[in-house]
Every structure is written in C-alpha cells, then in structure tokens.
Design a protein around this motif. Structure first.
Motif, PDB file in Angstrom:
ATOM      1  N   VAL A 137      -6.256   9.802  -1.509  1.00 11.78           N
ATOM      2  CA  VAL A 137      -5.009   9.893  -2.256  1.00 11.78           C
ATOM      3  C   VAL A 137      -4.636  11.338  -2.573  1.00 11.78           C
ATOM      4  O   VAL A 137      -3.448  11.693  -2.593  1.00 11.78           O
ATOM      5  CB  VAL A 137      -5.094   9.033  -3.543  1.00 11.78           C
ATOM      6  N   GLU A 138      -5.627  12.203  -2.776  1.00 13.98           N
ATOM      7  CA  GLU A 138      -5.323  13.597  -3.095  1.00 13.98           C
ATOM      8  C   GLU A 138      -4.759  14.357  -1.908  1.00 13.98           C
ATOM      9  O   GLU A 138      -4.193  15.446  -2.073  1.00 13.98           O
ATOM     10  CB  GLU A 138      -6.565  14.320  -3.635  1.00 13.98           C
ATOM     11  N   GLU A 139      -4.892  13.804  -0.700  1.00 11.60           N
ATOM     12  CA  GLU A 139      -4.355  14.440   0.501  1.00 11.60           C
ATOM     13  C   GLU A 139      -2.986  13.887   0.895  1.00 11.60           C
ATOM     14  O   GLU A 139      -2.363  14.390   1.834  1.00 11.60           O
ATOM     15  CB  GLU A 139      -5.321  14.264   1.670  1.00 11.60           C
ATOM     16  N   MET A 140      -2.520  12.868   0.195  1.00 13.20           N
ATOM     17  CA  MET A 140      -1.237  12.247   0.519  1.00 13.20           C
ATOM     18  C   MET A 140      -0.105  12.922  -0.247  1.00 13.20           C
ATOM     19  O   MET A 140      -0.314  13.515  -1.300  1.00 13.20           O
ATOM     20  CB  MET A 140      -1.283  10.763   0.187  1.00 13.20           C
ATOM     21  N   PRO A 141       1.122  12.816   0.270  1.00 13.46           N
ATOM     22  CA  PRO A 141       2.266  13.386  -0.443  1.00 13.46           C
ATOM     23  C   PRO A 141       2.492  12.702  -1.788  1.00 13.46           C
ATOM     24  O   PRO A 141       2.049  11.581  -2.027  1.00 13.46           O
ATOM     25  CB  PRO A 141       3.437  13.123   0.513  1.00 13.46           C
ATOM     26  N   VAL A 142       3.209  13.377  -2.649  1.00  9.67           N
ATOM     27  CA  VAL A 142       3.482  12.874  -4.002  1.00  9.67           C
ATOM     28  C   VAL A 142       4.561  11.794  -3.935  1.00  9.67           C
ATOM     29  O   VAL A 142       5.662  12.024  -3.432  1.00  9.67           O
ATOM     30  CB  VAL A 142       3.922  14.031  -4.912  1.00  9.67           C
ATOM     31  N   VAL A 143       4.229  10.604  -4.447  1.00  8.42           N
ATOM     32  CA  VAL A 143       5.151   9.467  -4.453  1.00  8.42           C
ATOM     33  C   VAL A 143       5.175   8.840  -5.842  1.00  8.42           C
ATOM     34  O   VAL A 143       4.321   9.121  -6.685  1.00  8.42           O
ATOM     35  CB  VAL A 143       4.755   8.394  -3.404  1.00  8.42           C
ATOM     36  N   SER A 144       6.143   7.966  -6.052  1.00  6.41           N
ATOM     37  CA  SER A 144       6.279   7.357  -7.376  1.00  6.41           C
ATOM     38  C   SER A 144       5.156   6.370  -7.660  1.00  6.41           C
ATOM     39  O   SER A 144       4.578   6.377  -8.755  1.00  6.41           O
ATOM     40  CB  SER A 144       7.639   6.658  -7.504  1.00  6.41           C
ATOM     41  N   ARG A 145       4.818   5.510  -6.694  1.00  8.31           N
ATOM     42  CA  ARG A 145       3.823   4.471  -6.935  1.00  8.31           C
ATOM     43  C   ARG A 145       3.363   3.879  -5.605  1.00  8.31           C
ATOM     44  O   ARG A 145       3.897   4.226  -4.547  1.00  8.31           O
ATOM     45  CB  ARG A 145       4.389   3.353  -7.818  1.00  8.31           C
ATOM     46  N   ALA A 146       2.398   2.948  -5.693  1.00  5.38           N
ATOM     47  CA  ALA A 146       1.917   2.229  -4.516  1.00  5.38           C
ATOM     48  C   ALA A 146       1.436   0.849  -4.940  1.00  5.38           C
ATOM     49  O   ALA A 146       0.926   0.670  -6.053  1.00  5.38           O
ATOM     50  CB  ALA A 146       0.774   2.992  -3.840  1.00  5.38           C
ATOM     51  N   ASP A 147       1.595  -0.138  -4.046  1.00  3.23           N
ATOM     52  CA  ASP A 147       0.964  -1.434  -4.249  1.00  3.23           C
ATOM     53  C   ASP A 147      -0.551  -1.259  -4.124  1.00  3.23           C
ATOM     54  O   ASP A 147      -1.043  -0.188  -3.755  1.00  3.23           O
ATOM     55  CB  ASP A 147       1.467  -2.440  -3.220  1.00  3.23           C
ATOM     56  N   CYS A 148      -1.296  -2.332  -4.385  1.00  5.46           N
ATOM     57  CA  CYS A 148      -2.751  -2.168  -4.458  1.00  5.46           C
ATOM     58  C   CYS A 148      -3.464  -3.477  -4.133  1.00  5.46           C
ATOM     59  O   CYS A 148      -3.030  -4.550  -4.562  1.00  5.46           O
ATOM     60  CB  CYS A 148      -3.127  -1.704  -5.864  1.00  5.46           C
ATOM     61  N   THR A 149      -4.546  -3.382  -3.371  1.00  3.19           N
ATOM     62  CA  THR A 149      -5.399  -4.530  -3.066  1.00  3.19           C
ATOM     63  C   THR A 149      -6.814  -4.257  -3.559  1.00  3.19           C
ATOM     64  O   THR A 149      -7.343  -3.160  -3.358  1.00  3.19           O
ATOM     65  CB  THR A 149      -5.418  -4.810  -1.551  1.00  3.19           C
ATOM     66  N   GLN A 150      -7.416  -5.265  -4.204  1.00  6.88           N
ATOM     67  CA  GLN A 150      -8.794  -5.145  -4.643  1.00  6.88           C
ATOM     68  C   GLN A 150      -9.669  -6.141  -3.892  1.00  6.88           C
ATOM     69  O   GLN A 150      -9.197  -7.152  -3.375  1.00  6.88           O
ATOM     70  CB  GLN A 150      -8.915  -5.393  -6.151  1.00  6.88           C
ATOM     71  N   VAL A 151     -10.955  -5.827  -3.827  1.00 11.91           N
ATOM     72  CA  VAL A 151     -11.939  -6.702  -3.202  1.00 11.91           C
ATOM     73  C   VAL A 151     -12.602  -7.542  -4.287  1.00 11.91           C
ATOM     74  O   VAL A 151     -13.071  -7.014  -5.295  1.00 11.91           O
ATOM     75  CB  VAL A 151     -13.004  -5.885  -2.455  1.00 11.91           C
ATOM     76  N   ASP A 152     -12.631  -8.845  -4.081  1.00 17.73           N
ATOM     77  CA  ASP A 152     -13.392  -9.749  -4.944  1.00 17.73           C
ATOM     78  C   ASP A 152     -14.463 -10.397  -4.080  1.00 17.73           C
ATOM     79  O   ASP A 152     -14.150 -11.144  -3.139  1.00 17.73           O
ATOM     80  CB  ASP A 152     -12.479 -10.806  -5.563  1.00 17.73           C
ATOM     81  N   ALA A 153     -15.709 -10.101  -4.379  1.00 20.63           N
ATOM     82  CA  ALA A 153     -16.803 -10.562  -3.525  1.00 20.63           C
ATOM     83  C   ALA A 153     -17.886 -11.256  -4.355  1.00 20.63           C
ATOM     84  O   ALA A 153     -18.124 -10.914  -5.505  1.00 20.63           O
ATOM     85  CB  ALA A 153     -17.406  -9.386  -2.758  1.00 20.63           C
TER      86      ALA A 153
END
Length: 332
Positions: A137-153
């Motif tokens: 994420v620190e190498e990506m351009p600056v954006v307002s937000r992002a969706d997100c997926t989590q792992v449930d195992a």
C-alpha cells in the motif's frame, strides 16, 4: 479459486515485506461483458474497448521519478475517470497466524479471481510507468479509499497425549478458508464498517495486532480513511495534496488540452500509439518551445499526447489532462 482455498500459497518476493502490512490493487479498465460489473458490453469493439470498472475511489495524484519534471501528476475533478481499488491487510502477530500465513491466498483471490477473472478488471488506474496494478500500500498512489477482503479460516486439531507429560497437536482434515468482506470499524465514529480497507486497518489497530505506525502509514495512502462512505472525497484530496507538498492543489489540469488548429500546437501523437504520462512529458521536453503537454487519460483519446507552447490558450476537452513543464532545455 481452488488454489486459494486448498493450499497455503508461497510468498511473492516483491510483496513479502510490505512495511505497513497491507496490499492494494487498483484497476482502470473493464474487459469483460455480461458479469454485472463495470460497463463493458457487447459488441466488444464498440462497447468494451474503453470500458470502465465500477467506480469506488478517487485518485488524487501519482508521484513522479523524472529528473526533468518535479511535480506530481495530479488528477483534480475526478479526471482519471472511474477506478476501482481493493485491498487486504494483516496484523503484527507471529508468522503462523491465519491472517499472515494466508495473505497471499487473499491476494490471489482479490487480484486474479475476484477482479480479473470474475469481473474482468485489468490495467492500472492511469497510463504511468511509475505505478503498478497491485503493490504494497505504501507504494501505491494516493487514493480516497479501497474495498477490502479478509480471510476467515478454521483448522481442527486433536490434542494427543504421548506419555511422560508430553502432548502433541495433530491436524485433522483440511483447512477451511473463506474470503469475506472485511469487518472493520469506522475511525471517525467507532461504528461497524464493512468492506473498507481503512476501517479494517483501524480495527486491527484497535484489536492490538497492528501498530500505530503501520496504521498511519496505510492512512497516508488512503487519505479518505476517516470518511469511508465518501468514495470521491475531492475535498480530502485537496487537503492531502496541500499538506504533503505545501502547495495549492492544481486547478488548471483537468479536462484541458493544447488547442486544435492553433500555431501554438507543436505535435499530436496517433490514436493507436498510446503514450504513458512519463513518455508524453519526455516528448515535450525533447521538443523545442514545448511548455505544456496534454495526455488523454480516459476514453477514446487515452494515450494521445499533444504538446504546445507557453502562448497556447488551453481549451476544454473531457478526458484529457494538461500539465505544465517544470523545466525545459535550451536548443541550439
């Protein structure tokens, strides 16, 4: 997606040491019709060539690494066009935690299965040599937000007594892995917030598994973390830009081009020979008297580069951004 749910995927070397424990992908094109995602449709040659993904974020700027151009490339007024960002994060726990061990399973699911295969989302947000489609994420351009997926195992173990006071944990059957929308906490009010990377990172921090330093590092890229319901958040972009660079956010960039039919126009590249932002800037730098370069950012003129002199009066054209050179060379 079978590999992502049945096998612990090996680390990707370039992404194995993300400083802030988060990876983000951002897409600029939709290449697949009939999937209820984005606006690609049939016939492909007319309704999919420049199709866009479902818009869920706002690109503020991209950093540059050009010796002859010192400004960032800014994208005011949503001039980058529709983009779609999606990420994942993990805590600071030991390497055997589910979140950490399965982060590349999650990345495989997010990038290749859920977005490229299922939705047809591909390519970077804008044509730049300096950004990737997915990165720490620190190498990506600056954006307002992002969706997100989590792992449930889940994994079942049986504890076996081996005698002499020794016990052993024996794994029973396979691991069950599910990929779900992140369950986060809105940093601004403490309410539950799903499917938002900034809110999920904040929750990991509140749960004590992610440091303040790493959370704040993620927030430097997700400038709109405190307003997760505002996909565009142009006001936040302005604030982030001015705080970072100590200068006003440019207001003479978006939807402008070097004038058509003017003697001040120096060149225009062909429609079928797209250039990146960096290539367009270099073409202007190598052209005598070139002070402005215009590049098609979104739509049918994507990658078209136009240069003009300092005397040119820029004209309105949706989908094209114009940048002023920060240095020029002296020609013989």
């Amino acid at each position: 997606s079978d590999a992502a749910i049945t096998t612990v995927l090996d680390a990707i070397p370039s992404l194995s040491s993300c400083a802030n424990n988060a990876i983000m992908c951002c897409f600029g094109r939709d290449r697949q019709p009939n999937d209820d995602n984005g606006n690609c449709a049939e016939p492909l040659d007319t309704k999919c060539r420049y199709a866009d993904p479902a818009d869920n974020s706002n690109l503020c700027w991209t950093d540059t690494d050009i010796p002859t151009f010192s400004d960032p490339f800014a994208f005011p007024e949503k001039s980058e066009g529709p983009i779609h960002c999606h990420g994942l994060a993990w805590g600071d726990e030991d390497d055997n935690s589910f979140l950490t061990r399965l982060r590349f399973n999650n990345l495989f699911y997010v990038s290749l299965y859920d977005h490229m295969y299922t939705r047809g989302y591909v390519e970077t947000m804008v044509d730049s040599d300096n950004i990737g489609m997915c990165d720490c994420v620190e190498e990506m351009p600056v954006v307002s937000r992002a969706d997100c997926t989590q792992v449930d195992a889940t994994q079942t173990f049986q504890v076996v007594y081996e005698g002499n006071g020794n016990f052993a944990a024996v794994r029973m059957g396979g691991m069950n892995i599910d990929f779900n929308a992140c369950e986060g906490i809105n940093p601004s009010n403490g309410n539950r917030k799903t499917n938002d990377l900034g809110s999920y990172v904040y929750r990991l921090n509140q749960d004590g598994v992610l440091s303040d330093t790493k959370m704040e590092g993620v927030f430097e890229t997700l400038y709109g973390y405190a307003s997760p319901n505002d996909n565009q958040n142009e006001e936040g972009c302005v604030d982030a830009y001015e705080s970072t660079f100590g200068d006003f956010y440019p207001d003479s960039v978006a939807n402008l081009k070097c004038p058509l039919g003017s003697n001040e126009r120096l060149f225009r590249t062909q429609n079928d020979d797209p250039l990146s932002l960096e290539e367009c800037q270099d073409l202007c730098y190598q052209t005598e008297s070139c002070e402005y370069f215009s590049l098609g950012i979104d739509g049918i003129h994507s990658g078209v580069c136009i240069g003009c002199t300092a005397s040119a009066v820029l004209e309105t054209h949706r989908g094209i951004n114009t940048y002023k050179m920060t240095s020029t060379q002296t020609f013989p």
